[in-house]
Design a protein around this motif. Structure first.
Motif, PDB file in Angstrom:
ATOM      1  N   THR A   1       0.822  -1.205   0.000  1.00 18.08           N
ATOM      2  CA  THR A   1       0.000   0.000   0.000  1.00 18.08           C
ATOM      3  C   THR A   1       0.862   1.263   0.000  1.00 18.08           C
ATOM      4  N   VAL A   2       1.860   1.282   0.896  1.00 14.79           N
ATOM      5  CA  VAL A   2       2.741   2.450   0.966  1.00 14.79           C
ATOM      6  C   VAL A   2       3.581   2.564  -0.305  1.00 14.79           C
ATOM      7  N   LEU A   3       4.053   1.428  -0.826  1.00 10.17           N
ATOM      8  CA  LEU A   3       4.855   1.458  -2.051  1.00 10.17           C
ATOM      9  C   LEU A   3       4.019   1.965  -3.219  1.00 10.17           C
ATOM     10  N   LEU A   4       2.748   1.565  -3.273  1.00 12.69           N
ATOM     11  CA  LEU A   4       1.877   2.052  -4.346  1.00 12.69           C
ATOM     12  C   LEU A   4       1.649   3.559  -4.214  1.00 12.69           C
ATOM     13  N   ALA A   5       1.448   4.019  -2.970  1.00 12.40           N
ATOM     14  CA  ALA A   5       1.299   5.470  -2.767  1.00 12.40           C
ATOM     15  C   ALA A   5       2.574   6.211  -3.152  1.00 12.40           C
ATOM     16  N   THR A   6       3.722   5.618  -2.836  1.00 10.73           N
ATOM     17  CA  THR A   6       4.993   6.222  -3.226  1.00 10.73           C
ATOM     18  C   THR A   6       5.119   6.295  -4.735  1.00 10.73           C
ATOM     19  N   LEU A   7       4.723   5.225  -5.408  1.00  7.67           N
ATOM     20  CA  LEU A   7       4.785   5.212  -6.873  1.00  7.67           C
ATOM     21  C   LEU A   7       3.861   6.272  -7.463  1.00  7.67           C
ATOM     22  N   LEU A   8       2.677   6.441  -6.869  1.00  5.25           N
ATOM     23  CA  LEU A   8       1.750   7.459  -7.379  1.00  5.25           C
ATOM     24  C   LEU A   8       2.333   8.856  -7.222  1.00  5.25           C
ATOM     25  N   LEU A   9       3.035   9.100  -6.106  1.00  4.32           N
ATOM     26  CA  LEU A   9       3.680  10.400  -5.924  1.00  4.32           C
ATOM     27  C   LEU A   9       4.769  10.615  -6.975  1.00  4.32           C
TER      28      LEU A   9
ATOM     29  N   GLY B   1       8.039  19.382  -4.630  1.00  4.34           N
ATOM     30  CA  GLY B   1       7.386  19.000  -3.378  1.00  4.34           C
ATOM     31  C   GLY B   1       6.982  17.535  -3.358  1.00  4.34           C
ATOM     32  N   LEU B   2       6.422  17.052  -4.463  1.00  3.30           N
ATOM     33  CA  LEU B   2       6.030  15.642  -4.536  1.00  3.30           C
ATOM     34  C   LEU B   2       7.237  14.723  -4.459  1.00  3.30           C
ATOM     35  N   THR B   3       8.345  15.118  -5.054  1.00  9.37           N
ATOM     36  CA  THR B   3       9.555  14.305  -4.997  1.00  9.37           C
ATOM     37  C   THR B   3      10.073  14.188  -3.567  1.00  9.37           C
ATOM     38  N   GLY B   4      10.040  15.294  -2.809  1.00  9.27           N
ATOM     39  CA  GLY B   4      10.494  15.245  -1.426  1.00  9.27           C
ATOM     40  C   GLY B   4       9.629  14.343  -0.564  1.00  9.27           C
ATOM     41  N   LEU B   5       8.301  14.445  -0.712  1.00  9.25           N
ATOM     42  CA  LEU B   5       7.396  13.589   0.064  1.00  9.25           C
ATOM     43  C   LEU B   5       7.571  12.125  -0.294  1.00  9.25           C
ATOM     44  N   GLN B   6       7.729  11.857  -1.586  1.00  6.52           N
ATOM     45  CA  GLN B   6       7.940  10.476  -2.028  1.00  6.52           C
ATOM     46  C   GLN B   6       9.230   9.901  -1.462  1.00  6.52           C
ATOM     47  N   SER B   7      10.284  10.704  -1.410  1.00 10.86           N
ATOM     48  CA  SER B   7      11.561  10.220  -0.887  1.00 10.86           C
ATOM     49  C   SER B   7      11.434   9.825   0.577  1.00 10.86           C
TER      50      SER B   7
ATOM     51  N   TRP C   1       8.640   8.842   2.269  1.00  7.91           N
ATOM     52  CA  TRP C   1       7.845   7.617   2.388  1.00  7.91           C
ATOM     53  C   TRP C   1       8.650   6.395   1.964  1.00  7.91           C
ATOM     54  N   GLN C   2       9.407   6.556   0.902  1.00  3.00           N
ATOM     55  CA  GLN C   2      10.171   5.419   0.386  1.00  3.00           C
ATOM     56  C   GLN C   2      11.257   4.996   1.368  1.00  3.00           C
ATOM     57  N   GLN C   3      11.983   5.948   1.938  1.00  4.18           N
ATOM     58  CA  GLN C   3      13.036   5.611   2.879  1.00  4.18           C
ATOM     59  C   GLN C   3      12.467   4.969   4.142  1.00  4.18           C
ATOM     60  N   ARG C   4      11.331   5.467   4.605  1.00  3.48           N
ATOM     61  CA  ARG C   4      10.722   4.877   5.793  1.00  3.48           C
ATOM     62  C   ARG C   4      10.306   3.430   5.535  1.00  3.48           C
ATOM     63  N   THR C   5       9.699   3.181   4.390  1.00  6.10           N
ATOM     64  CA  THR C   5       9.308   1.814   4.038  1.00  6.10           C
ATOM     65  C   THR C   5      10.523   0.921   3.883  1.00  6.10           C
ATOM     66  N   SER C   6      11.585   1.450   3.304  1.00  5.84           N
ATOM     67  CA  SER C   6      12.806   0.682   3.116  1.00  5.84           C
ATOM     68  C   SER C   6      13.372   0.229   4.455  1.00  5.84           C
ATOM     69  N   GLU C   7      13.379   1.117   5.457  1.00  5.64           N
ATOM     70  CA  GLU C   7      13.891   0.745   6.776  1.00  5.64           C
ATOM     71  C   GLU C   7      13.005  -0.307   7.435  1.00  5.64           C
ATOM     72  N   ARG C   8      11.717  -0.242   7.202  1.00  5.02           N
ATOM     73  CA  ARG C   8      10.824  -1.256   7.777  1.00  5.02           C
ATOM     74  C   ARG C   8      11.050  -2.624   7.141  1.00  5.02           C
TER      75      ARG C   8
ATOM     76  N   GLU D   1      13.126   0.669  -3.115  1.00  8.02           N
ATOM     77  CA  GLU D   1      13.558   1.701  -4.053  1.00  8.02           C
ATOM     78  C   GLU D   1      13.710   1.156  -5.466  1.00  8.02           C
ATOM     79  N   GLY D   2      14.265  -0.036  -5.598  1.00  3.78           N
ATOM     80  CA  GLY D   2      14.468  -0.606  -6.927  1.00  3.78           C
ATOM     81  C   GLY D   2      13.163  -0.818  -7.670  1.00  3.78           C
ATOM     82  N   LEU D   3      12.162  -1.401  -6.984  1.00  2.19           N
ATOM     83  CA  LEU D   3      10.876  -1.652  -7.636  1.00  2.19           C
ATOM     84  C   LEU D   3      10.186  -0.343  -8.031  1.00  2.19           C
ATOM     85  N   VAL D   4      10.241   0.649  -7.140  1.00  3.17           N
ATOM     86  CA  VAL D   4       9.601   1.935  -7.450  1.00  3.17           C
ATOM     87  C   VAL D   4      10.305   2.619  -8.617  1.00  3.17           C
TER      88      VAL D   4
END
Length: 343
Positions: free
Chosen positions: A43-51, A95-101, A103-110, A156-159
């Protein structure tokens, strides 16, 4: 005279048989394993991709707006509206790039947190014969370095791959709207470079797998030496152990260098593809403008799209490289999950 009979030969004591090795598990495609790590966070990865796609869309519209600005300047019309729209698109994309970055880093750490938890849980519960058979340093490297490679690939790779593919498709559609002939020139150059990359990318996976094995060997050599530090010092064996560890480090260096060569080659090819496409479009488009078949503003807009392609092509190449590196490390992590553990 009677001869004494020879005493019977003692019965041979049967040697204990070596413990049977567990059967090899059926091979699971590495890409499927990688997607399994990413599935709980889809879900988070899909939201990241949409951003990412929204930021890319803002970038895709900019060349068309720039074309309207140029046409307005040549026709004497007002250009305040298109200029403000262009500025808004730039700010929105940033702005969208910063928000996406974030979310992506947080998901990556999880993702890497869960991978390491699972590995530690199994490693602590491995059966003693399995621990005797495996160097501890190699097992530790799977928790530290291998998990980091899978972390980058599964998020990150998949996105980056998805964003690169979709952004390139969007750019191709808009480039076709501007001029189909110039799109054909661009596509011919990019396809030629893509065929070369198809041959290079699988070698990255092989090189990374060898490099990770070598890193594990370094950890194993150091673990053996430090674990018996008193014995090593009592026997004056520091030189011999240092040489062994140095050999392992040299092997890791050579394996890493091989992977770095392929990654560098892929980056060179991606950069050359954009430059070659730009030069080809500039030559053909310039001839069309000179003959009156193409407006100068349309050529400038098309060249802006060629420059825009540098970002999604770079994203696609970097994402594919991350995937290959992650696929090379997935096998070593999956080996741990199939090692026998205690109840």
């Amino acid at each position: 005279m009677t001869t004494a009979s020879a005493p019977p030969a003692p019965a041979e004591t049967p040697r204990p048989s070596a413990p049977a090795q567990p059967p090899e598990p059926p091979a699971t495609p590495p890409l499927r394993v990688l997607l399994r790590y990413a599935r709980p966070h889809r879900t988070v990865l899909l939201a990241t991709l949409l951003l990412v796609l929204a930021a890319s869309a803002a970038g895709l519209v900019q060349p068309l707006v720039a074309q309207h600005v140029l046409d307005g300047l040549s026709d004497g019309r007002g250009v305040l509206g298109p200029v403000l729209l262009l500025a808004a698109l730039v700010v929105l994309g940033a702005g969208l790039t910063g928000l996406q970055s974030w979310w992506q880093q947080r998901t990556s750490e999880r993702v890497v947190r869960q991978i390491r938890r699972d590995l530690v849980f199994r490693l602590i519960r491995l059966r003693v014969p399995e621990l005797d058979r495996r160097p501890p340093g190699d097992l530790i490297s799977r928790v530290t370095s291998d998990s980091a490679l899978v972390q980058n690939a599964a998020t990150e790779g998949l996105v980056m791959v998805s964003n690169g593919v979709l952004s390139i498709l969007g750019a191709v559609v808009l480039m076709g709207v501007v001029h189909l002939g110039l799109l054909g020139v661009t596509a011919a150059v990019l396809i030629a470079v893509a065929l070369v990359m198809v041959l290079v990318l699988p070698r990255i996976r092989e090189a990374v797998a060898r490099a990770q094995e070598s890193v594990g060997a370094v950890g194993a050599a150091l673990d053996r030496t430090l674990g018996a530090a008193r014995t090593v010092k009592a026997n004056g064996a520091e030189g011999r152990e240092t040489e062994r560890a140095g050999d392992a480090i040299e092997g890791a260096y050579r394996a890493g260098l091989a992977g770095a060569r392929y990654v560098a080659l892929v980056k060179v090819l991606s950069g050359v593809s954009i430059q070659a496409a730009f030069l080809a479009v500039l030559g053909v488009g310039g001839a069309l403008v000179a003959s009156g078949s193409l407006e100068a503003s349309a050529l400038i807009a098309f060249l802006l799209y060629v420059f825009y392609l540098a970002s999604p092509v770079g994203s696609l190449v970097a994402g594919l490289s991350m995937l290959q590196q992650g696929l090379g490390a997935v096998g070593r992590i999956e080996q741990v999950k199939h090692m026998p553990v205690e109840d």
